[in-house]
Design a protein around this motif. Sequence first.
Motif, PDB file in Angstrom:
ATOM      1  N   GLY A   1      50.863  -3.148  54.695  1.00 33.96           N
ATOM      2  CA  GLY A   1      49.617  -3.381  53.970  1.00 33.96           C
ATOM      3  C   GLY A   1      48.420  -2.793  54.694  1.00 33.96           C
ATOM      4  O   GLY A   1      47.532  -2.206  54.071  1.00 33.96           O
TER       5      GLY A   1
ATOM      6  N   TYR B   1      55.408  -6.602  56.643  1.00 32.73           N
ATOM      7  CA  TYR B   1      54.590  -6.402  55.453  1.00 32.73           C
ATOM      8  C   TYR B   1      53.117  -6.264  55.801  1.00 32.73           C
ATOM      9  O   TYR B   1      52.384  -5.539  55.142  1.00 32.73           O
ATOM     10  N   THR B   2      52.680  -6.947  56.826  1.00 28.24           N
ATOM     11  CA  THR B   2      51.292  -6.834  57.262  1.00 28.24           C
ATOM     12  C   THR B   2      50.997  -5.424  57.749  1.00 28.24           C
ATOM     13  O   THR B   2      49.950  -4.853  57.431  1.00 28.24           O
TER      14      THR B   2
ATOM     15  N   MET C   1      59.093 -17.641  60.662  1.00 27.63           N
ATOM     16  CA  MET C   1      58.539 -17.159  59.411  1.00 27.63           C
ATOM     17  C   MET C   1      57.448 -16.107  59.627  1.00 27.63           C
ATOM     18  O   MET C   1      57.410 -15.148  58.889  1.00 27.63           O
ATOM     19  N   PRO C   2      56.551 -16.223  60.601  1.00 32.22           N
ATOM     20  CA  PRO C   2      55.513 -15.207  60.789  1.00 32.22           C
ATOM     21  C   PRO C   2      56.080 -13.828  61.143  1.00 32.22           C
ATOM     22  O   PRO C   2      55.500 -12.821  60.793  1.00 32.22           O
ATOM     23  N   ASP C   3      57.220 -13.774  61.858  1.00 36.05           N
ATOM     24  CA  ASP C   3      57.801 -12.480  62.201  1.00 36.05           C
ATOM     25  C   ASP C   3      58.302 -11.749  60.968  1.00 36.05           C
ATOM     26  O   ASP C   3      58.311 -10.524  60.922  1.00 36.05           O
ATOM     27  N   TYR C   4      58.714 -12.516  59.966  1.00 35.09           N
ATOM     28  CA  TYR C   4      59.211 -11.916  58.734  1.00 35.09           C
ATOM     29  C   TYR C   4      58.106 -11.155  58.005  1.00 35.09           C
ATOM     30  O   TYR C   4      58.320 -10.075  57.494  1.00 35.09           O
ATOM     31  N   PHE C   5      56.919 -11.724  57.948  1.00 36.61           N
ATOM     32  CA  PHE C   5      55.809 -11.109  57.236  1.00 36.61           C
ATOM     33  C   PHE C   5      55.055 -10.078  58.076  1.00 36.61           C
ATOM     34  O   PHE C   5      54.174  -9.401  57.567  1.00 36.61           O
ATOM     35  N   HIS C   6      55.373  -9.966  59.349  1.00 40.79           N
ATOM     36  CA  HIS C   6      54.686  -8.999  60.205  1.00 40.79           C
ATOM     37  C   HIS C   6      54.907  -7.568  59.716  1.00 40.79           C
ATOM     38  O   HIS C   6      53.989  -6.765  59.719  1.00 40.79           O
TER      39      HIS C   6
END
Length: 123
Positions: free
Chosen positions: A12, A8-9, A1-6
């Motif tokens: 941002g 977007y980070t 899951m953290p790789d998915y939001f990386h």
Amino acid sequence: MPDYFHGYTVVGLVAVVGVLFVCAAFAAGRLLRPVVPTPEKMLTYECGVDPVGEGWAHTQVRYYVYAFLYVVFAVDSVFLFPWSTVFAAPGYGATTLAEMFVFLGFLAVGLLYAYKKGVLEWT
């Protein structure tokens, strides 16, 4: 899951850095520019000619209407070129043809409405 939001980070973070850069540029411009208002600086500048009369001018609405109609037909051409490439692809002919006739029908109704309202007359 953290790789998915990386991803977007990163986006941002780049957006925040961009906003901070713009704010820093505006702040630096405000701090560094000289502020000496003179009557000459407060005059409306018109191509080196001294202004005569008021600074406000009335503009005919029909110029905006013609500009709007140009934008409508420019957008139409933007949709027509990709459509023509997809139309030639196998299996898309009838569907894309029907969709384009619907799109052109909407444009034709808008143009007919503008014509009926007298917008296209230059008098």
